[in-house]
Design an enzyme around this catalytic site. Sequence first.
Site, PDB file in Angstrom:
ATOM      1  N   GLU A  44     -40.557  76.390  57.722  1.00 41.18           N
ATOM      2  CA  GLU A  44     -39.698  77.566  57.698  1.00 41.18           C
ATOM      3  C   GLU A  44     -40.536  78.851  57.836  1.00 41.18           C
ATOM      4  O   GLU A  44     -41.553  79.020  57.155  1.00 41.18           O
ATOM      5  CB  GLU A  44     -38.947  77.553  56.360  1.00 41.18           C
ATOM      6  N   LYS A 113     -30.265  79.602  59.010  1.00 42.89           N
ATOM      7  CA  LYS A 113     -30.185  78.953  57.709  1.00 42.89           C
ATOM      8  C   LYS A 113     -28.805  79.220  57.111  1.00 42.89           C
ATOM      9  O   LYS A 113     -28.321  80.356  57.115  1.00 42.89           O
ATOM     10  CB  LYS A 113     -31.287  79.496  56.801  1.00 42.89           C
ATOM     11  N   CYS A 167     -34.610  74.225  54.916  1.00 43.34           N
ATOM     12  CA  CYS A 167     -34.954  74.185  53.499  1.00 43.34           C
ATOM     13  C   CYS A 167     -33.768  73.999  52.559  1.00 43.34           C
ATOM     14  O   CYS A 167     -33.254  72.907  52.385  1.00 43.34           O
ATOM     15  CB  CYS A 167     -35.764  75.423  53.132  1.00 43.34           C
ATOM     16  N   SER A 194     -40.628  74.771  50.570  1.00 45.39           N
ATOM     17  CA  SER A 194     -40.334  74.359  49.201  1.00 45.39           C
ATOM     18  C   SER A 194     -41.618  74.408  48.384  1.00 45.39           C
ATOM     19  O   SER A 194     -42.587  73.710  48.678  1.00 45.39           O
ATOM     20  CB  SER A 194     -39.763  72.930  49.206  1.00 45.39           C
ATOM     21  N   SER A 355     -33.783  17.372  43.904  1.00 46.35           N
ATOM     22  CA  SER A 355     -34.662  16.625  44.808  1.00 46.35           C
ATOM     23  C   SER A 355     -36.137  16.844  44.524  1.00 46.35           C
ATOM     24  O   SER A 355     -36.982  16.112  45.031  1.00 46.35           O
ATOM     25  CB  SER A 355     -34.383  17.055  46.252  1.00 46.35           C
ATOM     26  N   GLY A 356     -36.451  17.874  43.741  1.00 42.36           N
ATOM     27  CA  GLY A 356     -37.849  18.246  43.579  1.00 42.36           C
ATOM     28  C   GLY A 356     -38.293  19.262  44.606  1.00 42.36           C
ATOM     29  O   GLY A 356     -39.463  19.638  44.658  1.00 42.36           O
ATOM     30  N   GLY A 357     -37.332  19.726  45.430  1.00 38.65           N
ATOM     31  CA  GLY A 357     -37.624  20.751  46.425  1.00 38.65           C
ATOM     32  C   GLY A 357     -37.288  22.141  45.919  1.00 38.65           C
ATOM     33  O   GLY A 357     -36.732  22.316  44.833  1.00 38.65           O
ATOM     34  N   ASP A 359     -35.076  24.609  46.949  1.00 36.67           N
ATOM     35  CA  ASP A 359     -33.705  25.100  46.815  1.00 36.67           C
ATOM     36  C   ASP A 359     -33.008  24.539  45.582  1.00 36.67           C
ATOM     37  O   ASP A 359     -32.369  25.282  44.824  1.00 36.67           O
ATOM     38  CB  ASP A 359     -32.907  24.751  48.066  1.00 36.67           C
ATOM     39  N   ASN A 439     -27.762  11.506  58.053  1.00 38.85           N
ATOM     40  CA  ASN A 439     -26.551  12.092  57.483  1.00 38.85           C
ATOM     41  C   ASN A 439     -25.820  11.157  56.529  1.00 38.85           C
ATOM     42  O   ASN A 439     -25.137  11.621  55.608  1.00 38.85           O
ATOM     43  CB  ASN A 439     -25.611  12.538  58.607  1.00 38.85           C
ATOM     44  N   TRP A 473     -28.952  23.896  59.206  1.00 43.59           N
ATOM     45  CA  TRP A 473     -29.817  22.801  58.752  1.00 43.59           C
ATOM     46  C   TRP A 473     -29.217  22.175  57.486  1.00 43.59           C
ATOM     47  O   TRP A 473     -29.730  22.266  56.383  1.00 43.59           O
ATOM     48  CB  TRP A 473     -31.234  23.309  58.506  1.00 43.59           C
ATOM     49  N   LYS A 601     -20.083  25.207  60.911  1.00 46.68           N
ATOM     50  CA  LYS A 601     -20.452  24.862  59.535  1.00 46.68           C
ATOM     51  C   LYS A 601     -20.276  26.069  58.614  1.00 46.68           C
ATOM     52  O   LYS A 601     -19.773  25.944  57.496  1.00 46.68           O
ATOM     53  CB  LYS A 601     -21.898  24.360  59.466  1.00 46.68           C
TER      54      LYS A 601
END
Length: 637
Positions: A44, A113, A167, A194, A355-357, A359, A439, A473, A601
């Site tokens: 400014e 301004k 400003c 400022s 499952s031990g995975g 997710d 599957n 998946w 899906k």
Amino acid sequence: MNFIRLAAACPVTQVANVDSNVRNIKKCVDQAVGEHAKLVVFPELCVTSYTCADLFLQKQLLDQAALGVKELCAYSAGKDILIAVGAPLYAETVVYNCAYILFDGNVLGIVPKSYIPNYEEFYERRWFSSGREIIGHTVDLSFQKSIPFGIDLLFQSGPFQIGFEICEDLWSVVPPSSYLSLAGAQLIGNLSASNEVVSKADYRKALVAAQSAKCMASYIYAGAGTGESSTDVVFGGELLIAENGNMLTKNKRFQRENQVVTSIVDIDRLNLQRIKNISFREASSTVPWKARKIPFSFKNTEFGIFDRAIDKHPFVPSDAKQREQRCSEIFNIQAAALAKRMEHTGLKKAVIGISGGLDSTLALLVIAKTYDLLNYDRKDIITVTLPGFGTTDRTYQNAVSLCKKLETDFREVNIVAACLQHFKDIGHDPAIHDVTYENVQARERTQILMDIANKEGGLVIGTGDLSELALGWSTYNGDHMSMYAVNCSVPKTLVRYLVRYVAEEETSKEISTILLDVLDTPVTPELLPKDGEGKIAQKTEDIVGPYELHDFFLYYFVRSAFTPAKILFLAKSAFAGSYDDATIRKWLTVFIRRFFSMQFKRSAIPDGPKVGTVSLSPRGDWRMPSDASRDLWLNEL
């Protein structure tokens, strides 16, 4: 691809020394041009300096300021950069605090301004009048006539629309930049002075970032520097460039030499955000004036080296503290969502396959936290491990140990015999390890979990994550289905950090040890027989590709709605040194093919909480026909 490099500059100034100030402004312009910037915003009143006080009432200074603007205008000729420079304007016995917009030897427009501060250390009304009501006007200068003058100006070159405020305008309840953005501006420049007081810089940064987010714009802020008078206040010369809430770059304040910072801004990202945001579109009708669009043309929009930071993992904060906070918040969202569903149904039991995975581990941890929140007995969490043809000792032991340490109702149902019987029933040779072979196992597991839930009066909690939904998946009506899915909007790259967060912050050392080993296990559905050493033979990322790439593609495809070509460009930048171009292109092609073909899906997934900005719920964020053609996207690759 509609990238543009922007610059904010703070020249060294001397109070009321126009010649010196103009020389330093020119040097900053040259630096910005050398760095391929197409817009440079100055502070400014930088032509005169901001702190001239009653000297603004002197004809000598006003005349010299006009000559300084004339000199800078001439200097802009042939430079292919839009320059926003601050100087007073004397017109019809009134002085305005203005932004002069210069391009290729011309003043394209002058923006006054709007809000003139007159409180505490500010005393601007003594010298300047507000331009808030100036709409549709023109003004003459000694060297150019009929220059557009007002707060209603937008400067447009091709797809780029640029507006300016000064400003205090930003500090007002309804900043002019809000209207400018609704009128079409994706780039907002703020010419500012400022001053610095304790903690003001933090608020200023937050204000700039927030306004860029509210306006879905890039905000370029240039503050006056240390050359201003320090009679009562000090100026730090802060330079900021933000984009849609993200601070792209900032400088170090209190420097005593010319400073220029630049950053590349993505106009496509801003435009596409506005397309999706209905509130933004509807608010455009509130703009109290019709914008005057001032056309000009950049000769080119080359931005030099692409140095815009592109995060390889856009779902995962790179800062450790922020990442921990994000994980804590997501974990709490998941638990709160499940708690509501449990309370609503009146059921006290949850059923989950372990499952031990990664997710299923995360989903179990969410259930355990939920039960603690509701003061339910963890013995009512029915955890079921369902070993099959591909189950390894490592995943099996981790699953068993975790369930027991969490003090759940642990059960084991081996699915091998049932699957072999089913193969016999449908006439499938179990030696053929095809999609039917895989599957059958997934659906057998889901059937068992659903039937246990019916028998026990509980909910089957789904474990699939956002990345799996994107790629399809999962086995339709197998692991694809549950009664409530707690991980459905958590991408795979973030699942790891959530499990690690719980291991480090929310559990015992014994459980933490198990979780860390789960984190060290390759991602696998374990639907194919083990190898000769009894180890995992089927690794998901060998089949569908690296999840870090797919999460990157997902983020920019859904969140930003980018074209495949742009996603590929960004991915090459982000993953340079990790994957070659051919590999990135290969997996992007896979992502697009699977994303389109697997929508059926996603159209039939169970309820689950949204935790981030990307969700694929057919009831919420993502509505897509299951038979949409993918050719338009694939052809671009």
